[in-house]
Design an enzyme around this catalytic site. Structure first.
Site, PDB file in Angstrom:
ATOM      1  N   LYS A   6       0.857  -1.188   0.000  1.00  0.00           N
ATOM      2  CA  LYS A   6       0.000   0.000   0.000  1.00  0.00           C
ATOM      3  C   LYS A   6       0.891   1.234   0.000  1.00  0.00           C
ATOM      4  O   LYS A   6       1.963   1.232   0.597  1.00  0.00           O
ATOM      5  CB  LYS A   6      -0.889  -0.018   1.261  1.00  0.00           C
ATOM      6  CG  LYS A   6      -1.710   1.246   1.485  1.00  0.00           C
ATOM      7  CD  LYS A   6      -2.768   1.458   0.422  1.00  0.00           C
ATOM      8  CE  LYS A   6      -3.523   2.773   0.630  1.00  0.00           C
ATOM      9  NZ  LYS A   6      -4.421   3.069  -0.515  1.00  0.00           N
TER      10      LYS A   6
ATOM     11  N   GLY B  43      -8.432   7.011   1.078  1.00  0.00           N
ATOM     12  CA  GLY B  43      -7.769   8.064   1.859  1.00  0.00           C
ATOM     13  C   GLY B  43      -6.468   7.611   2.507  1.00  0.00           C
ATOM     14  O   GLY B  43      -6.168   8.007   3.637  1.00  0.00           O
TER      15      GLY B  43
ATOM     16  N   ASN C 232       4.303   7.282  -5.680  1.00  0.00           N
ATOM     17  CA  ASN C 232       2.909   7.511  -6.076  1.00  0.00           C
ATOM     18  C   ASN C 232       2.651   9.005  -6.215  1.00  0.00           C
ATOM     19  O   ASN C 232       2.564   9.722  -5.215  1.00  0.00           O
ATOM     20  CB  ASN C 232       1.969   6.883  -5.035  1.00  0.00           C
ATOM     21  CG  ASN C 232       0.515   6.972  -5.451  1.00  0.00           C
ATOM     22  OD1 ASN C 232       0.189   7.557  -6.487  1.00  0.00           O
ATOM     23  ND2 ASN C 232      -0.376   6.408  -4.645  1.00  0.00           N
TER      24      ASN C 232
ATOM     25  N   CYS D 286      -2.431   9.940  -5.996  1.00  0.00           N
ATOM     26  CA  CYS D 286      -3.585   9.623  -5.144  1.00  0.00           C
ATOM     27  C   CYS D 286      -4.671  10.686  -5.331  1.00  0.00           C
ATOM     28  O   CYS D 286      -4.411  11.869  -5.137  1.00  0.00           O
ATOM     29  CB  CYS D 286      -3.195   9.567  -3.671  1.00  0.00           C
ATOM     30  SG  CYS D 286      -4.666   9.316  -2.636  1.00  0.00           S
TER      31      CYS D 286
ATOM     32  N   GLY E 129     -11.173  -0.780 -12.556  1.00  0.00           N
ATOM     33  CA  GLY E 129     -11.858  -1.928 -13.156  1.00  0.00           C
ATOM     34  C   GLY E 129     -12.032  -1.802 -14.655  1.00  0.00           C
ATOM     35  O   GLY E 129     -11.509  -0.893 -15.306  1.00  0.00           O
TER      36      GLY E 129
ATOM     37  N   GLY F 182      -4.910  -1.021 -14.852  1.00  0.00           N
ATOM     38  CA  GLY F 182      -6.187  -0.407 -15.226  1.00  0.00           C
ATOM     39  C   GLY F 182      -6.963  -1.296 -16.164  1.00  0.00           C
ATOM     40  O   GLY F 182      -6.564  -1.507 -17.313  1.00  0.00           O
TER      41      GLY F 182
HETATM   42  O1  RRO Z   1      -5.823   5.384  -0.643  1.00  0.00           O
HETATM   43  C1  RRO Z   1      -6.469   5.817  -1.619  1.00  0.00           C
HETATM   44  O2  RRO Z   1      -7.530   6.428  -1.488  1.00  0.00           O
HETATM   45  C2  RRO Z   1      -5.966   5.665  -2.995  1.00  0.00           C
HETATM   46  C3  RRO Z   1      -4.659   5.911  -3.365  1.00  0.00           C
HETATM   47 BR1  RRO Z   1      -3.299   6.343  -2.164  1.00  0.00          BR
HETATM   48  C4  RRO Z   1      -4.308   5.844  -4.731  1.00  0.00           C
HETATM   49  O3  RRO Z   1      -3.168   6.079  -5.157  1.00  0.00           O
HETATM   50  N1  RRO Z   1      -5.283   5.525  -5.617  1.00  0.00           N
HETATM   51  C5  RRO Z   1      -6.543   5.262  -5.243  1.00  0.00           C
HETATM   52  O4  RRO Z   1      -7.395   4.967  -6.093  1.00  0.00           O
HETATM   53  N2  RRO Z   1      -6.871   5.336  -3.910  1.00  0.00           N
END
Ligand code: RRO
Length: 309
Positions: A45, A72, A125, A128, A219, A247
């Site tokens: 994660k 989040g 990343n 987000c 999805g 993706g």
């Molecule tokens: O944790 C999230 O809400 C989240 C992250 Br960090 C991300 O990079 N992509 C996503 O779809 N959700």
């Protein structure tokens, strides 16, 4: 013999299928289960400095064709992942650490500490979509360049970027220039398609709680956007930067399409959450069957070779 292994930035993956950051990879138990599964790698994660509970629930919703999430950034904090990396590496497949942050200053702190734990690769990343009030960094080329240039010298393992989807060739070009200037070892695209809205007509309500229901789409429905981004960056870099295609991969055909567009591996999010770890065996079987039928021995036999008309 059909071979579905792959290599990213010199690191060998026993299978080209792995989890996307965020999907079943927050806790130690989940990461160990990925290690024990048929996944070709273990992706953590995205991590922040401190542990986070994430956004209020409901924050994930699956529907026919895809998902919407606004998790989040729930995660254990980088120290916990740094401690786990040696144990995770014992599963004999690469460990990919996903580094995030709530502000620019967080990225170098986490990158340096995680690099010291020596995962096989580090993914930064930049995409987000779900922290209220914080736009996706990858849509700001100057901020992206600042962050990449700050973490680059701190990272000694192959370093990649998790990018958001771009929707215009001009944006592919701008980010391509940034990436070219910074020296990046691999790319992973796309993150979820940010700030979509799913409505349940029965309940006359949105389906997730954070941000008034807005969240990242994943999805099957996002596959064409993912393929377009893989293809655009594959062409921009003339195939010289390896790409992880993420993706819309739900079956072996989807993966085959990603490889045709130029991906060297694929990651699965929504289908992994919906189907569980067994998905890796199914995807491998389906892709192997396609390759056999087409007479290809490995992904390298056709990677990037999609025909244009
Ligand atoms: O944790 C999230 O809400 C989240 C992250 Br960090 C991300 O990079 N992509 C996503 O779809 N959700």
């Amino acid at each position: 013999m059909t071979d579905v292994s792959t290599t990213i930035a010199g690191v060998k993956f026993p299978s080209c299928f792995m989890n996307a950051a965020g999907a079943l990879c927050v806790t130690r138990e989940e990461l160990v289960s990925l290690g024990q599964s048929q996944a070709g790698g273990i992706v953590t994660k995205s991590m922040t400095i401190e542990a986070r509970q994430g956004n209020p629930e409901p924050r994930y919703y699956g529907f026919p064709g895809g998902s919407i999430n606004s998790m989040g950034l729930p995660n254990l904090g980088y120290r916990a992942y740094a401690e786990m990396i040696p144990e995770l590496k014992r599963f004999g497949k690469p460990v990919v650490a996903s580094v995030s942050g709530l502000c620019e200053e967080d990225f170098p702190v986490i990158a340096a500490a995680i690099n010291a734990a020596q995962p096989d690769l580090i993914e930064v990343n930049l995409s987000c979509p779900n922290i209220p009030g914080k736009p996706q960094i990858g849509y700001d080329p100057e901020a992206s360049e600042r962050i990449i240039k700050r973490v680059r010298p701190l990272i000694t393992v192959p370093m990649g970027l998790k990018l958001p989807p771009y929707f215009d060739p001009a944006h592919h070009a701008v980010m391509g220039e940034v990436i070219g200037r910074c020296g990046v070892d691999f790319l992973n695209m796309i993150n979820s398609v940010g700030n979509g809205l799913v409505v349940d007509p029965e309940r006359e309500a949105v389906v997730i709680k954070p941000k008034g229901g807005f969240g990242g789409l994943g999805g099957k429905i996002i596959k064409p956007v993912a393929l377009a981004n893989v293809r655009a960056f594959y062409k921009f870099f003339e195939g010289k930067i390896p790409i992880i295609g993420t993706g819309g991969v739900v079956d072996g055909v989807d993966a085959f399409e990603h490889f045709l567009c130029g991906a060297s591996a694929v990651q699965v999010g929504t289908v992994l959450v919906e189907e569980g770890l067994e998905v890796f065996g199914r995807l491998e079987t389906e892709l192997t069957e396609i390759l056999k039928n087409k007479g290809y021995r490995s992904i390298e036999d056709f990677r990037g070779a999609v025909k244009e008309l």
